[in-house]
Write a protein that holds these residues in place. Structure first.
Motif, PDB file in Angstrom:
ATOM      1  N   THR A 153      53.374  41.941  57.403  1.00 18.73           N
ATOM      2  CA  THR A 153      52.861  43.142  56.765  1.00 18.73           C
ATOM      3  C   THR A 153      51.361  43.247  57.007  1.00 18.73           C
ATOM      4  N   TYR A 154      50.898  44.485  57.156  1.00 20.18           N
ATOM      5  CA  TYR A 154      49.473  44.764  57.286  1.00 20.18           C
ATOM      6  C   TYR A 154      49.032  45.462  56.005  1.00 20.18           C
ATOM      7  N   ILE A 155      47.987  44.924  55.390  1.00 22.25           N
ATOM      8  CA  ILE A 155      47.490  45.457  54.130  1.00 22.25           C
ATOM      9  C   ILE A 155      46.108  46.043  54.377  1.00 22.25           C
ATOM     10  N   HIS A 156      45.980  47.344  54.113  1.00 24.01           N
ATOM     11  CA  HIS A 156      44.702  48.022  54.317  1.00 24.01           C
ATOM     12  C   HIS A 156      44.108  48.362  52.953  1.00 24.01           C
ATOM     13  N   PHE A 157      42.893  47.901  52.736  1.00 28.28           N
ATOM     14  CA  PHE A 157      42.176  48.205  51.499  1.00 28.28           C
ATOM     15  C   PHE A 157      41.381  49.491  51.751  1.00 28.28           C
ATOM     16  N   ASP A 158      42.057  50.638  51.572  1.00 29.76           N
ATOM     17  CA  ASP A 158      41.510  51.922  52.029  1.00 29.76           C
ATOM     18  C   ASP A 158      40.299  52.378  51.233  1.00 29.76           C
ATOM     19  N   GLU A 159      40.383  52.251  49.910  1.00 27.65           N
ATOM     20  CA  GLU A 159      39.270  52.676  49.063  1.00 27.65           C
ATOM     21  C   GLU A 159      39.007  51.592  48.020  1.00 27.65           C
ATOM     22  N   VAL A 160      37.842  50.958  48.130  1.00 29.65           N
ATOM     23  CA  VAL A 160      37.466  49.893  47.197  1.00 29.65           C
ATOM     24  C   VAL A 160      36.043  50.179  46.710  1.00 29.65           C
ATOM     25  N   TYR A 161      35.889  50.219  45.413  1.00 30.94           N
ATOM     26  CA  TYR A 161      34.548  50.423  44.855  1.00 30.94           C
ATOM     27  C   TYR A 161      33.849  49.071  44.725  1.00 30.94           C
ATOM     28  N   ILE A 162      32.661  48.972  45.338  1.00 34.86           N
ATOM     29  CA  ILE A 162      31.835  47.760  45.229  1.00 34.86           C
ATOM     30  C   ILE A 162      30.830  48.001  44.121  1.00 34.86           C
ATOM     31  N   LYS A 163      30.899  47.207  43.052  1.00 31.21           N
ATOM     32  CA  LYS A 163      30.016  47.397  41.910  1.00 31.21           C
ATOM     33  C   LYS A 163      28.578  47.001  42.265  1.00 31.21           C
ATOM     34  N   PRO A 164      27.596  47.518  41.526  1.00 30.48           N
ATOM     35  CA  PRO A 164      26.203  47.076  41.746  1.00 30.48           C
ATOM     36  C   PRO A 164      26.083  45.569  41.515  1.00 30.48           C
ATOM     37  N   VAL A 165      25.465  44.879  42.449  1.00 25.91           N
ATOM     38  CA  VAL A 165      25.351  43.434  42.349  1.00 25.91           C
ATOM     39  C   VAL A 165      24.067  42.997  43.039  1.00 25.91           C
ATOM     40  N   ALA A 166      23.380  42.056  42.444  1.00 25.10           N
ATOM     41  CA  ALA A 166      22.131  41.534  42.997  1.00 25.10           C
ATOM     42  C   ALA A 166      22.414  40.317  43.864  1.00 25.10           C
ATOM     43  N   PRO A 167      21.567  40.052  44.875  1.00 25.68           N
ATOM     44  CA  PRO A 167      21.807  38.906  45.765  1.00 25.68           C
ATOM     45  C   PRO A 167      21.958  37.583  45.023  1.00 25.68           C
ATOM     46  N   GLY A 168      21.183  37.382  43.930  1.00 24.59           N
ATOM     47  CA  GLY A 168      21.248  36.113  43.228  1.00 24.59           C
ATOM     48  C   GLY A 168      22.541  35.896  42.469  1.00 24.59           C
ATOM     49  N   GLU A 169      23.325  36.966  42.278  1.00 21.85           N
ATOM     50  CA  GLU A 169      24.573  36.851  41.533  1.00 21.85           C
ATOM     51  C   GLU A 169      25.740  36.379  42.391  1.00 21.85           C
ATOM     52  N   LEU A 170      25.534  36.278  43.691  1.00 21.95           N
ATOM     53  CA  LEU A 170      26.622  35.941  44.607  1.00 21.95           C
ATOM     54  C   LEU A 170      26.445  34.550  45.200  1.00 21.95           C
ATOM     55  N   GLU A 171      27.522  33.814  45.296  1.00 20.31           N
ATOM     56  CA  GLU A 171      27.497  32.533  46.010  1.00 20.31           C
ATOM     57  C   GLU A 171      27.460  32.752  47.513  1.00 20.31           C
ATOM     58  N   SER A 172      28.067  33.869  47.956  1.00 24.08           N
ATOM     59  CA  SER A 172      28.139  34.181  49.374  1.00 24.08           C
ATOM     60  C   SER A 172      28.212  35.687  49.520  1.00 24.08           C
ATOM     61  N   SER A 173      27.772  36.178  50.672  1.00 25.36           N
ATOM     62  CA  SER A 173      27.881  37.618  50.935  1.00 25.36           C
ATOM     63  C   SER A 173      29.279  38.005  51.390  1.00 25.36           C
ATOM     64  N   ASP A 174      30.149  37.011  51.650  1.00 23.49           N
ATOM     65  CA  ASP A 174      31.512  37.300  52.083  1.00 23.49           C
ATOM     66  C   ASP A 174      32.343  37.866  50.927  1.00 23.49           C
ATOM     67  N   ILE A 175      33.067  38.928  51.214  1.00 30.28           N
ATOM     68  CA  ILE A 175      34.043  39.475  50.262  1.00 30.28           C
ATOM     69  C   ILE A 175      35.399  38.908  50.656  1.00 30.28           C
ATOM     70  N   LYS A 176      35.923  38.021  49.823  1.00 34.16           N
ATOM     71  CA  LYS A 176      37.141  37.291  50.174  1.00 34.16           C
ATOM     72  C   LYS A 176      38.326  37.745  49.328  1.00 34.16           C
ATOM     73  N   VAL A 177      39.451  37.874  49.994  1.00 35.88           N
ATOM     74  CA  VAL A 177      40.721  38.099  49.314  1.00 35.88           C
ATOM     75  C   VAL A 177      41.370  36.734  49.100  1.00 35.88           C
ATOM     76  N   THR A 178      41.753  36.438  47.873  1.00 40.60           N
ATOM     77  CA  THR A 178      42.410  35.171  47.548  1.00 40.60           C
ATOM     78  C   THR A 178      43.914  35.374  47.496  1.00 40.60           C
ATOM     79  N   LEU A 179      44.649  34.527  48.213  1.00 40.42           N
ATOM     80  CA  LEU A 179      46.109  34.560  48.195  1.00 40.42           C
ATOM     81  C   LEU A 179      46.608  33.309  47.487  1.00 40.42           C
TER      82      LEU A 179
END
Length: 763
Positions: A153-179
């Protein structure tokens, strides 16, 4: 000794368990990978990269397996699409505050929705949305074992809202999908990067609402390019078509026309220029030339443009722009994709949304939904009619409900005609925008003779189209062993009739009036049962009223009352489940002299089989099968002498000389003669000679025997028994030539050979 054998048996069992355990862990897995990884920015609605889940080895995934797919907490799903290539289906899921929808159906969070399959499909996959970050994919049924098909199966995330976030709040800039899947599942757990959050240094594009264009082209939606930080897009004026590229590529079939750039923010008037270039794949690309990097604040660029259509297209479609390039401020060949226009083609389009499974002979059965879409606004003018017509053997029970999926038009039910087969709607108000109407929640009544594919014929302004809304299954399957009977002969035995329920409870106990329901087996006119056959249930828990089995209609109809419907399914091969099976045996037929040659067709009907007998004519409410083939006994053979001569097209029958269009010949010690003229010579008429051009067989019918020869086969069939030959029939000049001695012997005649005259003599 006995103790030693016990220990060895235990060791064997442990070894088998270890093998199965390691085999399961080695093969029960999926490969999870991203299709592409775009750069995105905070506080924006974007399309993330696609995700592919594919089974490494067939049959690793089994019924009951599931996997939870979860996005990070700083994201919110608005829309995603599941595409299953094996079924060729794409299913869109839309997320709301308190619920979600799959197609036109809405579900609360935590409820399951069907994505693929149903009651008779080989695969069934369901979705359970937990919230706007998490969904669970569940496998309920898989193709029957064994199979080489793998799940994908191919899963397309067509519309995803990215909330406001500051650089210091993230461990990584990667947006990861967890399975996340259980250890016993055929799905693999893990994480996949489907996007990169650029809190600095990147750029992306957005677009206004898509415009409508036709084959003349036209203006597209304004595109806004935004830098995340000043100077993100690096200067590339030296060779902007080759290095540090920034480009916007159109969908195939369209080309950039008039383009205007409006610099804003940190871009000055002459900071950015452009050129239109054709890519290697033929697509039109708008390349941006960064003369001066933005300063002071991030740059913005509004792109106003019109496009041309390369060639007139026959179907409507979305026109998209893909943003990418090798410039450090872009970061990839496919960073974002926006829809800028909708290409419209005049005329109505009819499309099936679903096709359900229904049963012939049943009433009030729900069918699938379909849409009627305008190609352009105004294709459905006010006052015009739309008709929906079912085929013979089907009638509307509940009229389709009409809902508006796009536009602003109004359709109103007008009435029913054609004895319930056709419903009509009138356009009460035309739409100022392109309208799409969905017809759903309709039910139909079906005769036993309803077609296997139930269609709706849609007629309206400029359209006459057919769409499949249901797959029709007969309640029972009727077959006969097959036999040959003769005209004017009494008490002739024929083979067993088998009636198998295709589903549990197919044969009813009571009719609509509450009377005992019966199954009827009716012979054609001139053929009757010589006595009541033996009727018995050979599989399942169906019960018949044996005391009520009788002959009716001058012994043409066998009436079988049903005492108790089946309730327990019977397993067949490959896990298929059916209802009960009954057999009609010891059948003796009397065939009157007026019966024509050909198939004797049995009609199967009755209140036990159909609940729509009062709605359709008897010709539509029956099933049929060929019970036997009727042949006429040939007259007594005329005693005569027949002479064929090698190399001559003349032959002699008694004292009469006749002409044929091919001469006998000798091949490999055997004398070949044309089968048709041999048959004529010994008294067979045209009606006794049958040629089958599909399997190259010729069949001869005499008063006492049936003989069949097949071209290329060293043997013939006499009364169903195979008799070998040392030579095979062949075709010469369009005639089937056979070794004459075998043919004459098969027909029961004496043959001799005159070597002096080179003559074949048949008596």
């Amino acid at each position: 000794m006995r103790r030693l054998l016990l220990i060895m048996n235990l060791l064997s069992v442990l070894l088998i368990c270890l093998v199965l355990t390691f085999a399961g862990s080695a093969f029960a897995e999926t490969t999870n990978k991203a299709l592409w990884v775009p750069n995105v920015s905070p506080d924006s609605t974007v399309q993330l990269g696609g995700l592919c889940i594919s089974e490494t080895y067939a049959m690793s995934i089994k019924p009951g397996d599931w996997v939870t797919i979860k996005l990070p907490s700083f994201t919110e799903l608005n829309k995603m699409t599941f595409y299953f290539p094996e079924q060729g289906k794409a299913i869109t899921v839309t997320f709301y505050k308190d619920n979600y929808s799959v197609g036109s159906a809405t579900y609360n969070y935590g409820e399951e929705a069907l994505l693929i399959g149903g009651t008779t499909a080989s695969s069934e996959i369901r979705l359970q949305a937990i919230n706007k970050q998490s969904v669970t994919l569940k496998v309920c049924a898989v193709p029957a074992w064994p199979t080489t098909k793998t799940f994908r199966t191919y899963i397309h995330f067509d519309e995803v809202y990215i909330k406001p976030v500051a650089p210091g709040e993230l461990e990584s800039s990667d947006i990861k999908v967890t399975l996340d899947a259980p250890s016993t599942s055929g799905f693999s757990s893990g994480s996949v990067t489907v996007g990169r959050l650029l809190t600095f240094g990147g750029s992306t594009i957005t677009a206004d609402s898509p415009t409508n264009i036709t084959e003349d082209g036209g203006k597209i939606a304004d595109i806004t390019l935004k830098e995340e930080v000043a100077g993100a897009l690096k200067k590339n004026d030296a060779d902007f078509l080759q290095k540090n590229t920034v480009k916007l590529v159109l969908s195939p079939g369209f080309s950039w026309d008039n383009v205007t750039l409006i610099p804003l923010g940190g871009f000055s008037k002459d900071s950015v220029a452009f050129a239109v270039h054709t890519e290697r794949d033929g697509r039109s690309a708008l390349y941006l030339k960064i003369n001066n990097e933005s300063s002071g604040s991030p740059g913005q660029l509004v792109i106003k443009a019109s496009i041309k259509v390369d060639e007139p297209l026959t179907t409507s479609r979305d026109v998209k722009v893909t943003y990418g390039g090798t410039n450090p401020g872009v970061g990839g060949e496919r960073i974002a994709e926006v829809t800028v226009a909708k290409y419209l083609v005049p005329g109505l389009t009819v499309t099936a949304k679903s096709a359900l499974d229904v049963v012939a002979g049943r009433s009030n059965q729900q069918i699938g939904s379909f849409t009627i879409a305008e190609g352009m606004p105004g294709d459905l003018p006010q006052g015009r009619l739309i008709s929906l017509t079912l085929p013979e053997g089907a009638k509307w029970n509940q009229v389709p409900q009409v809902s508006l999926e796009a536009g602003s038009g109004v359709l109103e039910f007008r009435g029913t005609r054609d004895e319930g087969r056709t419903v009509t709607f009138v356009v009460k108000a035309a739409s100022s925008e392109r309208a799409v109407f969905c017809f759903k929640n309709a039910t139909v009544d079906l005769a036993l003779g309803a077609p296997e594919e139930l269609t709706v014929t849609v007629k309206g302004p400029g359209v006459s189209s057919t769409v499949t809304v249901a797959h029709v299954q007969a309640p029972v399957a009727v077959s006969a062993a097959g036999s040959t009977v003769r005209i004017g002969v009494q008490e002739q035995p024929v083979g067993t009739i088998t009636i198998q329920e295709n589903l549990v409870g197919a044969l009813r106990t009571r009719d609509a009036a509450g009377n005992r329901a019966v199954l009827k087996l009716t012979l054609p006119s001139g053929v009757r049962f010589a006595r009541i056959p033996t009727v018995k249930v050979t599989a399942g828990d169906l019960e018949l009223d044996a005391t009520g089995i009788k002959l009716d209609d001058n012994d043409r109809t066998l009436v079988i009352p049903v005492k108790l419907s089946s309730a327990t399914p019977v397993e067949k091969q490959a896990g298929e489940q059916v209802g009960s099976t009954l057999a009609v045996e010891d059948i003796l037929l009397t065939v009157e002299r007026a019966v024509p040659e050909g198939d004797i067709t049995l009609e199967v009907s009755g209140s036990a089989l159909s609940e729509t007998e009062d709605l359709f004519s008897p010709s539509l409410n029956k099933l049929t099968c060929v019970l036997a083939r009727c042949i006429t006994p040939a007259p007594e053979e005329i005693k005569r002498k027949v002479v064929f001569t090698v190399g001559s097209t003349r032959y002699q029958v008694g004292s009469e000389e006749r002409e044929m269009d091919v001469a006998p010949y000798i091949k490999e010690g055997r004398i070949y003669a044309p089968v048709r003229y041999l048959a004529y010579a010994v008294g067979l008429t045209e009606e006794r000679i049958f040629w089958n051009s599909e399997d190259f067989t010729v069949t001869l019918l005499t008063g006492k025997r049936v003989v069949q020869f097949k071209v290329g086969q060293r043997g013939y069939v006499l009364q169903g028994i195979y008799v070998p030959m040392d030579a095979a029939p062949e075709i010469v000049n369009g005639r089937v030539m056979v070794p004459y001695r075998y043919l004459a012997q098969a027909l029961g005649f004496q043959v001799s050979w005159d070597p002096v005259k080179q003559a074949i003599i048949i008596q």
